[in-house]
Design an enzyme around this catalytic site. Structure first.
Site, PDB file in Angstrom:
ATOM      1  N   GLY A 381       0.869  -1.245   0.202  1.00  0.00           N
ATOM      2  CA  GLY A 381       0.034  -0.087  -0.014  1.00  0.00           C
ATOM      3  C   GLY A 381       1.122   1.368   0.067  1.00  0.00           C
ATOM      4  O   GLY A 381       2.161   1.136  -0.493  1.00  0.00           O
ATOM      5  N   SER A 387      -0.061  -3.042   3.915  1.00  0.00           N
ATOM      6  CA  SER A 387      -0.059  -3.685   2.797  1.00  0.00           C
ATOM      7  C   SER A 387      -0.509  -5.013   3.000  1.00  0.00           C
ATOM      8  O   SER A 387      -0.953  -5.507   4.062  1.00  0.00           O
ATOM      9  CB  SER A 387       1.583  -3.905   2.474  1.00  0.00           C
ATOM     10  OG  SER A 387       1.996  -2.816   2.199  1.00  0.00           O
ATOM     11  N   HIS A 406      -1.495  -5.147  -8.286  1.00  0.00           N
ATOM     12  CA  HIS A 406      -0.123  -5.007  -7.796  1.00  0.00           C
ATOM     13  C   HIS A 406       0.323  -3.881  -6.691  1.00  0.00           C
ATOM     14  O   HIS A 406       1.254  -3.949  -6.150  1.00  0.00           O
ATOM     15  CB  HIS A 406       0.795  -4.850  -9.041  1.00  0.00           C
ATOM     16  CG  HIS A 406       0.931  -3.195  -9.313  1.00  0.00           C
ATOM     17  ND1 HIS A 406       0.054  -2.271  -9.456  1.00  0.00           N
ATOM     18  CD2 HIS A 406       2.044  -2.446  -9.347  1.00  0.00           C
ATOM     19  CE1 HIS A 406       0.577  -1.313  -9.745  1.00  0.00           C
ATOM     20  NE2 HIS A 406       1.690  -1.329  -9.700  1.00  0.00           N
ATOM     21  N   ALA A 408      -1.712  -0.230  -4.570  1.00  0.00           N
ATOM     22  CA  ALA A 408      -2.822   0.602  -4.113  1.00  0.00           C
ATOM     23  C   ALA A 408      -3.245   1.222  -5.606  1.00  0.00           C
ATOM     24  O   ALA A 408      -4.579   1.610  -5.442  1.00  0.00           O
ATOM     25  CB  ALA A 408      -2.567   1.421  -3.171  1.00  0.00           C
ATOM     26  N   GLY A 409      -2.364   1.755  -6.459  1.00  0.00           N
ATOM     27  CA  GLY A 409      -2.897   2.591  -7.568  1.00  0.00           C
ATOM     28  C   GLY A 409      -2.926   3.974  -7.245  1.00  0.00           C
ATOM     29  O   GLY A 409      -3.492   4.474  -6.120  1.00  0.00           O
TER      30      GLY A 409
END
Lengths: 483, 148
Positions: A381, A387, A406, A408-409
């Site tokens: 994260g 995470s 993969h 948080a974006g």
């Protein structure tokens, strides 16, 4: 020109369709819930999903994970598979940071026992692992011949030089060495850039995070992965550094010419590609695999220094501390894999750009030690929250070419994040919450503030409920080393 | 804007970082793009032609060819980025004798970053994504996205 006029249709609580229109050859399939959709719609990432759906030979849908955000060409958080005869390979579908990925170390040390030593540990990690803009190692400059060996042997090269343990290799995707690397197809510029950067973290969103297991959701899987509540972990997030960037850059030029040569219509030049049976594709695959092996070696060496640093600070050997590798997995890569397409097993070229492989229990490529529970997946994260550790599922194998999210974006641009951070002491704010930050640049810390990212919990819950990943444990940060 | 009156600014992009550049001529657009690249590396968010620029300590001849001016602009910036990465030099001056549809050539002056500031940002690459080079009335315009 980019695909215009695309729509988004709800399939169920966690799936959305971008129906095929105009030049699209297939639908887009977006994994998200109602809460994430407005974030995703804010930028051009859905248009990028539609653009990818126009590439020749695409198999199944153009897939987007819930951490999708606007990238260059392909969206970040995108998955696309291509037929080996009719399809293409695109360096933009892998990204500049070839085999950017995450590895996780676990330990027997408790967070409580580490806390008094945390400041010293972070200081020494900052000293021992070069990080920041253009980070390089003055004490380790490889010859071109050695770089070539790294491209061929990956993490095994590092272990042979004494960086790490033999058992590490069993716990890395592809054993830390992807077959088919061709150093001859890697340019002199790329090799030169690789000489001084092996074992370096870099900058941007790369990090080393010391954390602990905060919560366990799946006791059996967590036990198999060696994760016990309250024990300390260490994430390493980095990739192939300048060598990989240069390989991508070199082959984008090649692929731009190839797209014209083979009559591939591009919705965005960054999607330039070559037919998989072509010489251009063969050369890129050979170079890209070499860069991927370099990245495995890079993370292997940093893991060695992380172990040494823990050992120095806690005055016990890494073996005594139980600092074993859980796993190491790529999230920027293209691989030839066998998947079921239209009910028939076939080989396809899977592009994962900001997406993690998520192979299910029983798959032969999952290490024997994890074969009962599935391949470990790490979803970091932001530096202030948490995470996740997941395992791969049959659902992912059946629906997303064995892939899941993969991270948080990003939600904010870096410029916007800096505006939000202006006037605040971000390092101090995190320290007040018990998270120590060591960073080469304040600008990077500001750009990487928690608010710049989606809440990774929302992202992970989507993949869990959609069945393309299974939650195992939550990790919480204690200290973060940023580039 | 005067004859050398170019300017640039960073633009919002979720994953990466973009710039928009405006200049009175195609030649100045390439010069401005180069200064924008240097500015982004030094952590700046906008810039304009300066009356007293930092003086170059190293000069190089550079000539590039490409299929069109958009690809040419990307290739031009890639070359400059490579010099920064491999030799720790940033562009401070450019004298372009030739900028056309398919060729750019001229002299490029570099200095150590310390003369101009401090390199704060690692750029992975100059991308083709959302790339634009166009003439808008009297002015030339370019948009370039960097991967960071």
């Amino acid at each position: 020109m980019a695909v215009e006029g695309y729509r988004l249709e709800k399939i169920d609580d966690y799936r959305w369709r971008v129906p095929r229109i105009g030049p699209m050859l297939t639908d887009g399939l977006v994994f998200a819930d109602a809460e994430l959709i407005p974030h995703i719609e804010r930028d051009k990432s859905l248009q990028q999903v539609a653009n990818v759906a126009c590439l020749p030979g695409i198999q199944g849908p153009s897939i987007a994970m819930p951490d999708i955000h606007w990238g260059y060409g392909f969206p970040i958080g995108g998955v696309a598979a291509f037929d080996l005869e009719e399809g293409v390979i695109s360096p933009g579908g892998v990204g500049y940071d070839i085999n950017c990925g995450v590895r996780l170390l676990r330990s027997e040390v408790t967070a409580q026992d580490l806390r008094p030593h945390l400041g010293k540990l972070m200081d020494l990690l900052y000293r021992n692992v070069p990080s920041g803009v253009g980070s390089s190692r003055s004490d380790l400059r490889l010859g071109v011949k050695q770089v070539t060996e790294v491209l061929l042997k990956g993490a095994a090269w590092a272990v042979k030089q004494g960086y790490g343990w033999a058992e590490d290799l069993e716990r890395i995707e592809a054993g830390g060495r992807i077959e088919g690397a061709e150093p001859d197809y890697v340019s002199q510029r790329a090799l030169e850039r690789g000489r001084q950067q092996v074992g370096t973290l870099g900058s941007g969103n790369h990090f080393i995070e010391v954390g602990y297991v905060g919560e366990v959701y799946d006791e059996v899987a967590a036990a198999a992965l060696g994760l016990a509540e309250g024990t300390v972990t260490a994430f390493i997030h980095s990739g192939s550094r300048g060598l990989g960037y240069q390989v991508c850059d070199d082959y984008l030029k090649t692929m731009l010419r190839a797209s014209e040569k083979y009559g591939i219509v591009l919705q965005d030049r960054q999607l330039c590609a070559a037919p998989l049976p072509s010489d251009e594709a063969r050369r890129y695959l050979g170079a890209m695999r070499g860069a991927a092996n370099y990245a495995f070696c890079n993370r292997q060496m940093m893991a060695h220094w992380v172990r040494e640093t823990f050992s120095e600070v806690l005055r016990q050997s890494a073996e005594r501390l139980g600092l074993r590798l859980v796993y190491d997995v790529a999230h920027n890569i293209a691989k030839i894999e066998t998947h079921k397409v239209d009910g028939r097993e076939k080989q396809v070229c899977v592009h994962r750009k900001g997406a993690t492989r998520a192979f299910p229990p029983g798959h032969s490529e999952v290490p024997a030690t994890y074969r009962q529970v599935g391949q470990p997946i790490f979803i970091p994260g932001d530096m202030g929250r948490y995470s996740y550790v997941l395992v791969g599922t049959q659902g992912a194998y059946d629906e997303t070419f064995g892939s899941t999210c993969h991270g948080a974006g990003r939600m904010m641009s870096r410029k916007q994040a800096k505006r939000v951070a202006k006037g605040r002491a971000i390092v101090r704010e995190l320290e007040d919450r018990g998270i120590l930050i060591r960073a080469a640049s304040r600008a990077t810390v500001d750009e990487e503030i928690s608010e710049a990212y989606k809440d990774v919990k929302n992202v992970v819950e989507v993949v869990h409920h959609a069945g393309i990943g299974k939650m195992v444990a939550q990790l919480r940060p204690l200290g973060v080393l940023k580039g | 804007m005067g004859d050398a009156g170019w300017r640039w600014r960073t633009i919002e992009h979720t994953g990466d970082l973009g710039i928009e550049v405006e200049a009175p001529s195609l030649e100045q657009l390439f010069v401005a793009g180069a200064h924008a690249l240097a500015g982004v590396l030094l952590g700046e968010e906008a810039g304009a032609a300066a009356s007293e620029p930092v003086k170059a300590t190293v000069w190089r001849e550079l000539a590039l060819e490409g299929p069109d001016r958009e690809v040419l602009l990307v290739d031009w910036l890639r070359e400059l980025l490579y010099v920064q990465i491999s030799e720790d030099l940033v562009l401070v001056e450019a004298e372009l004798g030739e900028v056309g549809e398919s060729r750019v050539a001229g002299r490029v002056g570099f200095a150590r970053p310390s003369a101009a500031g401090c390199v704060e940002r690692e750029l992975k690459a100059v991308t083709y994504h959302e790339l634009e080079v166009s003439q808008r009335g009297e002015e030339w315009f370019a948009r370039i996205v960097f991967d960071i």
